[in-house]
Scaffold this active site. Structure first.
Site, PDB file in Angstrom:
ATOM      1  CD  GLN A  27       7.855 -11.077  16.342  1.00 49.64           C
ATOM      2  OE1 GLN A  27       7.782 -10.197  15.488  1.00 49.64           O
ATOM      3  NE2 GLN A  27       7.062 -12.125  16.322  1.00 49.64           N
ATOM      4  CG  ASP A  49       9.211   1.574   6.589  1.00 47.01           C
ATOM      5  OD1 ASP A  49       9.261   2.759   6.195  1.00 47.01           O
ATOM      6  OD2 ASP A  49       8.374   1.163   7.419  1.00 47.01           O
ATOM      7  CE1 TYR A  54       6.532   1.442  13.161  1.00 43.84           C
ATOM      8  CE2 TYR A  54       8.247   0.658  11.687  1.00 43.84           C
ATOM      9  CZ  TYR A  54       6.967   1.128  11.896  1.00 43.84           C
ATOM     10  OH  TYR A  54       6.114   1.293  10.828  1.00 43.84           O
ATOM     11  CB  SER A 150       2.386   7.176   7.055  1.00 48.84           C
ATOM     12  OG  SER A 150       1.928   5.851   7.232  1.00 48.84           O
ATOM     13  CB  SER A 206      -0.033  -4.507   6.988  1.00 52.45           C
ATOM     14  OG  SER A 206       0.534  -4.341   8.264  1.00 52.45           O
ATOM     15  N   PRO A 207       1.226  -6.068   3.816  1.00 48.39           N
ATOM     16  CG  PRO A 207       3.066  -7.033   2.743  1.00 48.39           C
ATOM     17  CD  PRO A 207       2.698  -5.980   3.738  1.00 48.39           C
ATOM     18  CG  LEU A 208       1.739 -11.315   4.284  1.00 49.97           C
ATOM     19  CD1 LEU A 208       2.712 -12.314   4.929  1.00 49.97           C
ATOM     20  CD2 LEU A 208       1.043 -11.962   3.086  1.00 49.97           C
ATOM     21  CB  ALA A 209      -4.016  -8.283   6.866  1.00 52.12           C
ATOM     22  CG  ASN A 289       6.660 -13.489   3.088  1.00 50.62           C
ATOM     23  OD1 ASN A 289       5.995 -14.513   2.958  1.00 50.62           O
ATOM     24  ND2 ASN A 289       6.685 -12.795   4.204  1.00 50.62           N
TER      25      ASN A 289
END
Ligand code: NDP
Length: 317
Positions: A27, A49, A54, A150, A206-209, A289
């Site tokens: 993106q 991170d 990735y 992880s 993923s604090p916002l899922a 955020n």
């Protein structure tokens, strides 16, 4: 921005950090990656991170290019090894892949060392002792300062600590679990005894899922959003999750903040969390955020109890 100790280590991580999963290289291009990282850094973020998997290394290459603008000692850099490719020795946590994968990551990141190196998942096909010994080699060679896990089980983490003690090797210093209002069980229940005993740090993801907790998936899946791009993530948009997101939105309304800010600030209230890794595909998201920091002091016992009631720990999550 405040800086939290990573577990019992001496390392200080910005309480909000910035990650590259899905966004970097898919993106974002070099120019927008540079702007996002600079925006985060200027707001006090010191921890970035990444992972070898990735974008099949593309996220590391982009981050490495941008990091040339920074003084190396000003940033804490992490990567994760496991998903290195399709060959029989390009995956997992064997001694061979851990060493070769780390070397390849360092080359893409254009640095001699990472600060944090994670075993990206447990590997059922490699004895934990082999993994512990390989990570110890990387620590002793100065390729990483700390190593961690992880999404390992609490038992696997305990086993790694025990083996490290037995062979006088560096023990894991941190875990990187998913943690958000919809996904609390592992962090708050399963890990609690192991975090208490070994004082591990937690850099949570993923604090916002994946954006569900921004509320934008309530009615539909917006074009170009993560759930539009990644098929398998769409399964997380369940009616049960959307119901909880709507319930959290009511609390955000009362606080006159955005849903995303409330979800991120809630993660920061957990003292076990060393750093909340943010993801953002656009600068406006990052601005919104990062402003979650201001909300943290307003999450008093009443608000936290309200959120507990609306999003209780779910055994299955
Ligand atoms: P989030 O749950 O916060 O999701 C981030 C995504 O949500 C963004 O890319 C964006 O996607 C959307 N978003 C973010 N902010 C907003 C906003 N304010 N309003 C609307 N939409 C928003 O975090 P991630 O899942 O990205 O996880 C953070 C980092 O953690 C990753 O980048 C990675 O470094 C790490 N991670 C580690 C894992 C592990 O196994 N150890 C696994 C996953 C992540 P879009 O605009 O495309 O919809």
């Amino acid at each position: 921005m405040q800086y939290r100790r990573m577990g019992k280590s001496g390392l200080r991580l910005s309480e909000l950090s910035f990650g590259s999963w899905i966004t970097f290289g898919r993106q974002t291009d070099l120019s927008s990656t540079r702007s996002l990282m600079r925006q985060a850094f200027d707001a006090g973020v010191n921890f970035f991170d990444n992972a070898e998997g990735y974008g099949a290394g593309a996220a590391e290459s982009l981050m490495g290019e941008v990091l040339k603008d920074f003084r190396r000692s000003d940033v804490v850099l992490s990567t994760k090894i496991f998903h290195g490719g399709t060959g029989p020795n390009d995956m997992g946590l064997s001694h061979k892949h851990l060493i070769e994968g780390t070397h390849a990551s360092l080359e893409r990141l254009r640095t001699d060392y990472v600060d944090l190196l994670f075993c990206h998942r447990p590997d059922p096909n490699t004895p934990i002792e082999e993994t512990v010994r390989a990570m110890d080699v990387l620590v002793r060679q100065g390729k990483t300062f700390y190593w961690g896990t992880s999404e390992w089980s609490a038992d696997q983490i305990s086993e790694a600590v025990r083996i490290a003690r037995e062979c006088n090797a560096a023990p894991p210093a941190m875990e990187q679990p998913q943690y958000n209002l919809l996904h609390r069980q592992r962090m708050e229940r399963e890990y609690e005894p192991v975090f208490e005993r070994h004082e591990l740090g937690a850099t949570i993801w993923s604090p916002l899922a994946s954006g569900l907790l921004s509320g934008k998936y309530d009615k539909e899946i917006p074009k170009g959003s993560r759930l539009d791009l990644i098929d398998w993530l769409r399964a997380t948009r369940t009616e049960a999750n959307l119901k909880q997101v709507r319930a959290v939105a009511e609390v955000a309304k009362e606080l006159d903040c955005s849903l995303a800010q409330l979800a991120i600030a809630w993660c920061l209230k957990n003292p076990r969390v060393s750093s909340v890794i943010l993801g953002a595909s656009r600068p406006e998201q990052l601005t919104e955020n990062l402003a979650a920091l201001k909300l943290v002091p307003r999450l008093d016992a009443r608000i936290m109890a309200e959120l507990d009631r609306r999003c209780p720990v779910r055994a299955a999550s």
